[in-house]
Design a protein around this motif. Structure first.
Motif, PDB file in Angstrom:
ATOM      1  N   GLY A 125       0.526   6.901  -0.393  1.00 30.56           N
ATOM      2  CA  GLY A 125      -0.811   7.479  -0.440  1.00 30.56           C
ATOM      3  C   GLY A 125      -1.780   6.649  -1.256  1.00 30.56           C
ATOM      4  O   GLY A 125      -2.991   6.627  -0.975  1.00 30.56           O
ATOM      5  N   HIS A 126      -1.260   5.932  -2.246  1.00 28.28           N
ATOM      6  CA  HIS A 126      -2.114   5.082  -3.079  1.00 28.28           C
ATOM      7  C   HIS A 126      -2.367   3.720  -2.433  1.00 28.28           C
ATOM      8  O   HIS A 126      -3.367   3.062  -2.746  1.00 28.28           O
ATOM      9  N   LEU A 127      -1.467   3.300  -1.554  1.00 28.56           N
ATOM     10  CA  LEU A 127      -1.620   2.007  -0.886  1.00 28.56           C
ATOM     11  C   LEU A 127      -2.477   2.098   0.371  1.00 28.56           C
ATOM     12  O   LEU A 127      -3.104   1.111   0.771  1.00 28.56           O
ATOM     13  N   LYS A 128      -2.507   3.271   0.970  1.00 30.22           N
ATOM     14  CA  LYS A 128      -3.200   3.433   2.249  1.00 30.22           C
ATOM     15  C   LYS A 128      -4.671   3.006   2.211  1.00 30.22           C
ATOM     16  O   LYS A 128      -5.155   2.378   3.170  1.00 30.22           O
ATOM     17  N   LEU A 133      -9.056  -0.590   4.198  1.00 27.66           N
ATOM     18  CA  LEU A 133     -10.099  -1.587   3.940  1.00 27.66           C
ATOM     19  C   LEU A 133      -9.826  -2.886   4.697  1.00 27.66           C
ATOM     20  O   LEU A 133     -10.739  -3.480   5.271  1.00 27.66           O
ATOM     21  N   LEU A 134      -8.578  -3.311   4.715  1.00 32.14           N
ATOM     22  CA  LEU A 134      -8.246  -4.517   5.460  1.00 32.14           C
ATOM     23  C   LEU A 134      -8.540  -4.342   6.942  1.00 32.14           C
ATOM     24  O   LEU A 134      -9.068  -5.246   7.595  1.00 32.14           O
ATOM     25  N   SER A 135      -8.210  -3.172   7.479  1.00 27.08           N
ATOM     26  CA  SER A 135      -8.413  -2.926   8.908  1.00 27.08           C
ATOM     27  C   SER A 135      -9.888  -2.977   9.280  1.00 27.08           C
ATOM     28  O   SER A 135     -10.237  -3.234  10.441  1.00 27.08           O
ATOM     29  N   GLY A 140      -8.082  -7.095   9.600  1.00 28.96           N
ATOM     30  CA  GLY A 140      -7.051  -7.320   8.596  1.00 28.96           C
ATOM     31  C   GLY A 140      -6.564  -8.741   8.485  1.00 28.96           C
ATOM     32  O   GLY A 140      -5.592  -9.013   7.782  1.00 28.96           O
ATOM     33  N   LYS A 141      -7.222  -9.658   9.143  1.00 25.95           N
ATOM     34  CA  LYS A 141      -6.760 -11.049   9.154  1.00 25.95           C
ATOM     35  C   LYS A 141      -7.475 -11.920   8.115  1.00 25.95           C
ATOM     36  O   LYS A 141      -7.268 -13.133   8.088  1.00 25.95           O
ATOM     37  N   SER A 142      -8.302 -11.318   7.293  1.00 26.29           N
ATOM     38  CA  SER A 142      -9.068 -12.083   6.309  1.00 26.29           C
ATOM     39  C   SER A 142      -8.765 -11.568   4.907  1.00 26.29           C
ATOM     40  O   SER A 142      -7.611 -11.274   4.589  1.00 26.29           O
ATOM     41  N   PHE A 143      -9.785 -11.437   4.097  1.00 23.53           N
ATOM     42  CA  PHE A 143      -9.620 -10.968   2.724  1.00 23.53           C
ATOM     43  C   PHE A 143      -9.965  -9.492   2.642  1.00 23.53           C
ATOM     44  O   PHE A 143     -10.294  -8.860   3.642  1.00 23.53           O
TER      45      PHE A 143
END
Length: 210
Positions: A125-128, A133-135, A140-143
């Motif tokens: 839940g904390h990583l999601k 944000l990456l998506s 998700g292929k950048s920063f």
């Protein structure tokens, strides 16, 4: 003389992100390593603005607070986003990293044995949010924000690497975060740093727990 001096304990702790940032940005620095015996004598602690380390010396500028130091380096080295919008998003990301880091530090230093299982269970839940944000940035292929690395990327990378040691496989359910960690860790200067004896042999935390 290197432009920067880091004053900190002989651990990764709150300094490894800034060490990674400086390394990857091709900056030199020197470290004044403070052992616990020296710290316990009290005079250095009393001289620190908030009674804590790390401390960064940049010429005649003395900074405390690890996130203030990261932001200063971000501004100085041009890795604070390309405009105010990106800078605001990076501040948000870095605050999110800090929220999770405080949870991690609390576990490590106050409740490791009794609390680790529940901490790891709650970790997805904390990583999601970081996966989300990456998506939202180039699939998700950048920063984490924008198209260049930022101070917040180094802080997030450090925290994710630390959690992969605490809970191996914690990123398995997050393909974008997994690829992000692999991609950043493969940057030549970071790869060399992460493989160096200085990093590998430096304890993550002062109490030896990880």
């Amino acid at each position: 003389m290197p432009p920067y001096t880091i004053v900190y304990f002989p651990v990764q702790g709150r300094c490894e992100a800034m060490r990674m940032l400086l390394t990857d940005q091709g900056q030199s620095w020197k470290e004044e390593v403070v052992n616990l015996e020296t710290w316990s004598q009290g005079s250095l602690k009393a001289s620190c603005l908030y009674g804590q380390l790390p401390k960064l010396q940049d010429g005649d500028l003395t900074l405390y607070q690890s996130n203030a130091i990261l932001r200063h380096l971000g501004r100085t080295l041009g890795i604070y986003g390309k405009d105010q919008r990106e800078a605001a998003l990076l501040d948000m990301v870095n605050d999110g990293v800090e929220d999770l880091r405080i949870k991690y530090i609390t576990l490590i230093y106050t409740n490791y044995d009794a609390g680790k299982d529940s901490y790891v269970k709650a970790l997805p839940g904390h990583l999601k949010p970081f996966e989300t944000l990456l998506s939202q940035n180039k699939d998700g292929k950048s920063f984490i924000v924008g198209d260049q690395i930022s101070f917040a990327d180094y802080n997030l990378l450090d925290l994710l690497l630390t959690h992969q040691i605490l809970a191996p496989g914690c990123l398995d359910a997050f393909p974008l975060l997994s690829a992000y960690v692999a991609r950043l860790s493969a940057r030549p200067k970071l790869k060399a740093f992460l493989a160096s004896p200085e990093h590998v042999n430096r304890p993550i935390n002062a109490n030896g727990k990880k």
